[in-house]
Structures are given as C-alpha cells and as structure tokens.
Motif scaffolding. Structure first.
Motif, PDB file in Angstrom:
ATOM      1  N   PRO A   1     -33.083 -29.201 -16.287  1.00 27.05           N
ATOM      2  CA  PRO A   1     -32.131 -28.261 -16.893  1.00 27.05           C
ATOM      3  C   PRO A   1     -31.924 -27.040 -16.017  1.00 27.05           C
ATOM      4  CG  PRO A   1     -34.232 -28.298 -18.083  1.00 27.05           C
ATOM      5  CD  PRO A   1     -34.257 -29.441 -17.142  1.00 27.05           C
ATOM      6  N   GLY A   2     -30.689 -26.558 -16.012  1.00 26.53           N
ATOM      7  CA  GLY A   2     -30.336 -25.398 -15.211  1.00 26.53           C
ATOM      8  C   GLY A   2     -29.929 -25.716 -13.794  1.00 26.53           C
ATOM      9  N   THR A   3     -29.954 -27.003 -13.396  1.00 26.14           N
ATOM     10  CA  THR A   3     -29.613 -27.380 -12.013  1.00 26.14           C
ATOM     11  C   THR A   3     -28.337 -28.202 -11.933  1.00 26.14           C
ATOM     12  OG1 THR A   3     -30.845 -29.490 -12.046  1.00 26.14           O
ATOM     13  CG2 THR A   3     -32.081 -27.479 -11.497  1.00 26.14           C
ATOM     14  N   TRP A   4     -27.604 -28.332 -13.038  1.00 26.05           N
ATOM     15  CA  TRP A   4     -26.458 -29.235 -13.087  1.00 26.05           C
ATOM     16  C   TRP A   4     -25.175 -28.556 -12.631  1.00 26.05           C
ATOM     17  CZ3 TRP A   4     -27.206 -34.284 -13.899  1.00 26.05           C
ATOM     18  CH2 TRP A   4     -28.412 -34.677 -14.466  1.00 26.05           C
ATOM     19  N   THR A   5     -24.376 -29.306 -11.875  1.00 25.06           N
ATOM     20  CA  THR A   5     -23.029 -28.881 -11.483  1.00 25.06           C
ATOM     21  C   THR A   5     -22.023 -29.755 -12.204  1.00 25.06           C
ATOM     22  OG1 THR A   5     -23.775 -28.209  -9.286  1.00 25.06           O
ATOM     23  CG2 THR A   5     -21.412 -28.614  -9.568  1.00 25.06           C
ATOM     24  N   ASP A   6     -21.149 -29.132 -12.977  1.00 24.26           N
ATOM     25  CA  ASP A   6     -20.171 -29.900 -13.739  1.00 24.26           C
ATOM     26  C   ASP A   6     -18.984 -30.292 -12.864  1.00 24.26           C
ATOM     27  OD1 ASP A   6     -19.417 -30.883 -16.452  1.00 24.26           O
ATOM     28  OD2 ASP A   6     -17.650 -29.651 -16.041  1.00 24.26           O
ATOM     29  N   HIS A   7     -18.483 -31.523 -13.069  1.00 23.36           N
ATOM     30  CA  HIS A   7     -17.355 -32.028 -12.289  1.00 23.36           C
ATOM     31  C   HIS A   7     -16.143 -32.358 -13.149  1.00 23.36           C
ATOM     32  CE1 HIS A   7     -19.963 -32.175  -8.792  1.00 23.36           C
ATOM     33  NE2 HIS A   7     -20.845 -32.867  -9.499  1.00 23.36           N
ATOM     34  N   GLY A   8     -16.159 -31.915 -14.396  1.00 24.54           N
ATOM     35  CA  GLY A   8     -14.971 -32.057 -15.226  1.00 24.54           C
ATOM     36  C   GLY A   8     -14.856 -33.408 -15.911  1.00 24.54           C
TER      37      GLY A   8
ATOM     38  N   GLY B   1     -34.847 -25.637 -22.919  1.00 18.93           N
ATOM     39  CA  GLY B   1     -33.547 -24.972 -22.904  1.00 18.93           C
ATOM     40  C   GLY B   1     -32.404 -25.963 -22.926  1.00 18.93           C
ATOM     41  N   ASN B   2     -31.455 -25.769 -22.002  1.00 18.32           N
ATOM     42  CA  ASN B   2     -30.235 -26.566 -21.987  1.00 18.32           C
ATOM     43  C   ASN B   2     -29.886 -27.001 -20.566  1.00 18.32           C
ATOM     44  OD1 ASN B   2     -29.096 -26.124 -24.895  1.00 18.32           O
ATOM     45  ND2 ASN B   2     -29.689 -24.088 -24.179  1.00 18.32           N
ATOM     46  N   ALA B   3     -29.082 -28.039 -20.471  1.00 15.86           N
ATOM     47  CA  ALA B   3     -28.613 -28.487 -19.161  1.00 15.86           C
ATOM     48  C   ALA B   3     -27.823 -27.384 -18.478  1.00 15.86           C
ATOM     49  CB  ALA B   3     -27.763 -29.749 -19.309  1.00 15.86           C
ATOM     50  N   PHE B   4     -26.979 -26.687 -19.254  1.00 16.77           N
ATOM     51  CA  PHE B   4     -26.132 -25.621 -18.725  1.00 16.77           C
ATOM     52  C   PHE B   4     -26.457 -24.302 -19.406  1.00 16.77           C
ATOM     53  CE2 PHE B   4     -23.581 -29.527 -18.493  1.00 16.77           C
ATOM     54  CZ  PHE B   4     -23.251 -29.549 -17.149  1.00 16.77           C
ATOM     55  N   ALA B   5     -26.316 -23.239 -18.680  1.00 16.44           N
ATOM     56  CA  ALA B   5     -26.493 -21.913 -19.278  1.00 16.44           C
ATOM     57  C   ALA B   5     -25.335 -21.582 -20.208  1.00 16.44           C
ATOM     58  CB  ALA B   5     -26.603 -20.851 -18.180  1.00 16.44           C
ATOM     59  N   GLU B   6     -24.121 -22.010 -19.821  1.00 17.61           N
ATOM     60  CA  GLU B   6     -22.921 -21.754 -20.619  1.00 17.61           C
ATOM     61  C   GLU B   6     -22.029 -22.975 -20.612  1.00 17.61           C
ATOM     62  OE1 GLU B   6     -21.155 -18.224 -20.874  1.00 17.61           O
ATOM     63  OE2 GLU B   6     -23.083 -17.224 -20.910  1.00 17.61           O
TER      64      GLU B   6
END
Length: 321
Positions: A133-140, A76-81
């Motif tokens: 994947p799916g566990t990442w928190t974005d910090h901008g 899949g992907n690092a982020f869902a959206e």
C-alpha cells in the motif's frame, strides 16, 4: 453485490440469533484468522519480498498485511486519495472488488468504481514494483460500461492463458463476461470482443464476482451467486464450472452450462459463517487457497476474512478444506 460494505444487522435482530452456532459438516469452517479480520471482497497474494497482502472493498482500496497468513494487520489503503476520475462513477470515490496479480516485473491491481444499482461503471488498473500500500501508480480506465450495455464493468479478475491476457468481470446485468487485454498496457482494446461466460435464467441474473484459474487441462470459473451485502440476511454462495478453453463454454459436473444457470456448489453459508462469497484464489508454496468474505452471525453480521485450502479431487473438481 460485491459493491460496498454491508449495513450491519441491528442489535435487536442479533439478539434473536442463537448464542452458539454449530457448523454444517458439509462445509468446512474458515481457517483460523486473527488481528484485523474485517474485510469485503478480498484479493490476496504472497509477495515476492515475503509476507502477504490483501486488498479489499472499503477505504481507498483497503489493505491488510500478514507475515504468516494467520494474523492480519491493518495497513491503510492502496492509495492515499482517490484518483479524480473515480468521481465520474460515484460521489464518494468509492472503489470495489480489487484483483491483484504479478507479471512483467510489476504487481497489477485491477478494481471497479460504480454506484449501487447501475451499470454506469468502470474498471481501472494500477501498478507497483512492491505490491505494498502507498506504492501504486494509477493508469486509469481499462473498460467501461453504460446503461445501454447488457453487462456491468465491475468485479475484475485477470488470467494469462495460452500466451494471452484475459479479464473476466461482471455483476447481474446478464452475468459474467470476459475481454482480452493488451499485455503491454493492461487495458482492453477499444473494439475488444466481450465474451459471455455465465448467467442465470431469470432477472436479476444474480451472479457476479468471477475468478478463473487453470488446473490440469481445464479452466475453472468460480463465481458468487445470489445476494450479498445484507449482513446475516445475505445469501451469497460460491459455484464453479470448468472448460477446456478460457473462453468457455463452462459446464458444471453434470454438464449444465453456466450460461444456463449451471455451476457446482462449492461453498455456502453454515453456522455463524453467513453469505460466503466475493471470492478469489491465490497460490502459496504449491498450495491453492480460497479467499472470501462471510458475515459473522455471532458478531452483528460483520464481514470477515475467510481462508480455506482448495484441493482437487481425482475427477479434477475443486474442494474446500
């Protein structure tokens, strides 16, 4: 550029290619890879929990996983959206050229968002406890560039050196740059000095995708030269220089500065393996590995994962196996 998946070669052109291709003995073929091989700008890491993960351009930072470094499965992907701020830099929220690393008990994923042919660009960062994947928190945003700048904020790669954290980056727009990061936030300070590491003597300054590692007393700067993303018409190749300081100057084995177009040729296309580049390095149980993409001339120019052992000669220069 390390910007997006290339448009595949038309069937008519592919039909003109030889049905078999003999590899140039000067350059090694990639190691055997099975499963989901399609990838662009790979970054690979051996997870502390076991197994491997590779992130790449495509999707919402596309992910592949492997238990043995040979068979790779789509994860899949690092982020869902896409995070909402990505749309400031392109209409589709399309991220490019990620870089994964581990420090301070977390995995750090740097990546770029931009549009083809502009340096209105940004590098962002996300963290995860597992790296999956799916566990990442974005910090901008970490660093941005605008059309008034002489650099392009894409293709990030992070290295720790002498107790400090640095990020190399850059694509065209006078080449490869580097800034120091705040190790606590992972972001560049607002007034951070932008160091210049490598360029070409003539426009469009076709060098990008830096990756720096330390071996012995030297820092080695790997970069992709020439043109990406045109299937079997791609001319990407990987060059390298070294320096006793992470900030440079980086020289090739003949002493030519990378700021003057220098760089030893490490790997270029041969046989079916066209346009080798978009590289990164990772360490696996004491062995260094080179990860990159190539365009498969025997599969309509599809971009695929290349993995080779990276060895070090007695004179300190790297070699691929």
């Amino acid at each position: 550029m390390r910007l997006r998946l290339a448009t595949l070669l038309t069937a008519a052109v592919v039909a003109l290619l030889p049905s078999t291709a003999r590899a140039d003995a000067t350059y090694p073929d990639p190691q055997r890879v099975t499963g989901q091989q399609i990838i662009h700008d790979p970054t690979v890491i051996l997870l502390r929990s076991g197994g491997y993960v590779a992130y790449s351009t495509g999707g919402v930072i596309g992910a592949r996983v492997s238990k043995d470094r040979v068979r790779w499965d789509d994860a899949g992907n690092a982020f869902a959206e896409p995070p909402s701020w990505w749309y400031e830099y392109n209409d589709t929220g399309d991220p490019w050229a990620p870089d994964i690393s581990y420090r301070a008990g977390r995995y750090w994923l740097y990546y770029a968002v931009s549009s083809w042919g502009t340096n209105h660009s940004a590098i962002g960062v996300a963290t995860s406890r597992t790296g999956l994947p799916g566990t990442w928190t974005d910090h901008g945003k970490v660093l941005t560039s605008e059309t008034t700048d002489a650099w392009n904020a894409i293709d990030p790669a992070v290295i720790r050196a002498d107790g400090r954290l640095w990020m190399s980056f850059g694509s065209y727009w006078t080449g490869i740059r580097m800034v120091e990061l705040d190790p606590r936030t992972g972001r560049a300070a607002e007034a951070a000095t932008v160091h210049h590491l490598a360029t070409r003597p003539d426009a469009p300054y076709a060098v990008e995708g830096p990756y720096i590692v330390r071996h012995g007393r030297y820092y080695y700067l790997f970069a992709s030269y020439d043109a990406c993303c045109s299937g079997v018409d791609s001319t990407y190749k990987i060059r390298v220089g070294r320096s006793t300081s992470v900030q440079g100057p980086y020289l090739d084995s003949e002493g030519k500065p990378m700021l003057e177009g220098g760089g030893d040729l490490l790997l270029e296309g041969h046989g079916r393996y066209v346009g080798t580049g978009g590289q990164s390095l990772f360490r696996d149980r004491g062995q260094d590995w080179l990860a990159y993409h190539y365009y498969d001339a025997e599969d309509e120019g599809t971009p695929k994962l290349g993995l080779n052992r990276l060895s070090w000669r007695k004179n300190g220069w790297p070699d691929v196996r």
